[in-house]
Scaffold this motif. Sequence first.
Motif, PDB file in Angstrom:
ATOM      1  N   LYS A   1      41.788  72.454   9.215  1.00 18.03           N
ATOM      2  CA  LYS A   1      42.566  72.417   7.976  1.00 18.03           C
ATOM      3  C   LYS A   1      41.661  72.289   6.763  1.00 18.03           C
ATOM      4  O   LYS A   1      41.867  72.958   5.738  1.00 18.03           O
ATOM      5  CB  LYS A   1      43.558  71.253   8.024  1.00 18.03           C
ATOM      6  CG  LYS A   1      44.463  71.168   6.805  1.00 18.03           C
ATOM      7  CD  LYS A   1      45.454  70.014   6.942  1.00 18.03           C
ATOM      8  CE  LYS A   1      46.342  69.922   5.702  1.00 18.03           C
ATOM      9  NZ  LYS A   1      47.299  68.792   5.809  1.00 18.03           N
ATOM     10  N   ARG A   2      40.628  71.444   6.866  1.00 16.09           N
ATOM     11  CA  ARG A   2      39.690  71.291   5.748  1.00 16.09           C
ATOM     12  C   ARG A   2      38.979  72.609   5.442  1.00 16.09           C
ATOM     13  O   ARG A   2      38.758  72.957   4.280  1.00 16.09           O
ATOM     14  CB  ARG A   2      38.668  70.202   6.064  1.00 16.09           C
ATOM     15  CG  ARG A   2      39.214  68.784   5.948  1.00 16.09           C
ATOM     16  CD  ARG A   2      38.096  67.757   5.916  1.00 16.09           C
ATOM     17  NE  ARG A   2      37.309  67.772   7.157  1.00 16.09           N
ATOM     18  CZ  ARG A   2      37.611  67.060   8.232  1.00 16.09           C
ATOM     19  NH1 ARG A   2      38.693  66.270   8.220  1.00 16.09           N
ATOM     20  NH2 ARG A   2      36.852  67.112   9.305  1.00 16.09           N
ATOM     21  N   HIS A   3      38.639  73.347   6.492  1.00 19.23           N
ATOM     22  CA  HIS A   3      37.987  74.634   6.279  1.00 19.23           C
ATOM     23  C   HIS A   3      38.909  75.587   5.515  1.00 19.23           C
ATOM     24  O   HIS A   3      38.469  76.264   4.573  1.00 19.23           O
ATOM     25  CB  HIS A   3      37.589  75.250   7.607  1.00 19.23           C
ATOM     26  CG  HIS A   3      37.003  76.630   7.471  1.00 19.23           C
ATOM     27  ND1 HIS A   3      35.653  76.850   7.242  1.00 19.23           N
ATOM     28  CD2 HIS A   3      37.578  77.865   7.509  1.00 19.23           C
ATOM     29  CE1 HIS A   3      35.435  78.144   7.149  1.00 19.23           C
ATOM     30  NE2 HIS A   3      36.584  78.787   7.313  1.00 19.23           N
TER      31      HIS A   3
ATOM     32  N   GLU B   1      41.373  74.843   3.540  1.00 25.35           N
ATOM     33  CA  GLU B   1      41.546  74.375   2.163  1.00 25.35           C
ATOM     34  C   GLU B   1      40.311  74.647   1.332  1.00 25.35           C
ATOM     35  O   GLU B   1      40.404  74.944   0.130  1.00 25.35           O
ATOM     36  CB  GLU B   1      41.885  72.885   2.172  1.00 25.35           C
ATOM     37  CG  GLU B   1      43.289  72.596   2.726  1.00 25.35           C
ATOM     38  CD  GLU B   1      43.558  71.118   2.887  1.00 25.35           C
ATOM     39  OE1 GLU B   1      42.576  70.338   2.941  1.00 25.35           O
ATOM     40  OE2 GLU B   1      44.755  70.737   2.993  1.00 25.35           O
ATOM     41  N   SER B   2      39.113  74.567   1.947  1.00 29.85           N
ATOM     42  CA  SER B   2      37.873  74.856   1.208  1.00 29.85           C
ATOM     43  C   SER B   2      37.783  76.322   0.810  1.00 29.85           C
ATOM     44  O   SER B   2      37.091  76.680  -0.136  1.00 29.85           O
ATOM     45  CB  SER B   2      36.658  74.478   2.059  1.00 29.85           C
ATOM     46  OG  SER B   2      36.496  75.374   3.152  1.00 29.85           O
ATOM     47  N   GLU B   3      38.507  77.164   1.572  1.00 34.53           N
ATOM     48  CA  GLU B   3      38.550  78.597   1.239  1.00 34.53           C
ATOM     49  C   GLU B   3      39.641  78.906   0.223  1.00 34.53           C
ATOM     50  O   GLU B   3      39.861  80.073  -0.129  1.00 34.53           O
ATOM     51  CB  GLU B   3      38.803  79.412   2.510  1.00 34.53           C
ATOM     52  CG  GLU B   3      37.703  79.319   3.550  1.00 34.53           C
ATOM     53  CD  GLU B   3      36.449  80.039   3.109  1.00 34.53           C
ATOM     54  OE1 GLU B   3      36.578  81.068   2.415  1.00 34.53           O
ATOM     55  OE2 GLU B   3      35.345  79.576   3.448  1.00 34.53           O
ATOM     56  N   GLY B   4      40.322  77.861  -0.245  1.00 31.66           N
ATOM     57  CA  GLY B   4      41.370  78.056  -1.236  1.00 31.66           C
ATOM     58  C   GLY B   4      42.660  78.610  -0.667  1.00 31.66           C
ATOM     59  O   GLY B   4      43.491  79.156  -1.406  1.00 31.66           O
TER      60      GLY B   4
END
Length: 292
Positions: A231-233, A235-238
């Motif tokens: 999930k963090r990945h 979100e880091s990709e927008g």
Amino acid sequence: MTLGRLGFVGPKGADSRLLSQPKRVALLLYVLMSQRGGSLSRDQIIGTFWPESDSARARNALRQSLSFLRSCLGDRAVVSVGTHGVAVDGSIACDAVQFEALLDAHRKEEALGIYGGELLPGFYSGGSIAFTEWLERRRQHLSQRAAKAAWDLSAECEARAELPGAAFWGKRALALSPFSESEVQRLLRLLERAGDFAGALRAFHGLQRALETEFGSQPSAETTRLAAGIKRHLESEGLHVPALLGSRRSGTDRRVTPRRRGQAHRTGVERRGGADRRTTERRCGCDRRVIQ
């Protein structure tokens, strides 16, 4: 046909006659799947289908059932072996028997190509408790063999660095064992390496819903940790995670697109017909939730 649905292909009118006699259908399939190239004793058949009848009545009922099957399928379809044995002639084919024969011959992709779903879904034999228990054991056995074959194919694709194929077979395997957290974790790691982050997160949320619905529990801390990293990945990709979870497909989702069907013969990815897909979804709603 017994995997995913019940059907017969044979002499004209045999299908309707057989389907109108579920206990005799059950007897035919029981002998066919249990004989293992030999025969089955009459006493074993009687103990399964007429355990509460006296010997004379039970043997008469068996004779009538065998006579009925021969009248539908031909005189040589069901044969006597010695004094006490019964066997189904090799001309009578069964997809469940063929499925196991292909697996035994290490032809996993062909075997999974005919695995259309649960053995005899919704079948009612007419009250034989022993047959019902046997059928449940056979269902579990075949499902476990199918799941193992799919994971084996996934591992083989992964060893060849064919990650889309590995992800495809991993999803197929998980559909057959939806509550196995170790297999969900395996699939999450695989989809992460394949770049299918959205598919991995959907698999986690499918497991989460299934566990909550069926057992009132939640995924383990390890599975949750893996999902949080994915999930963090995203979100880091927008990317908007709720929107991704609402989507029913990703590039490597289990629902095979027409383009992928056309490529199946080149990539080693199994072609899946509509009947197989519908059966898998129908037999267990949690299967569908886990792998979306």
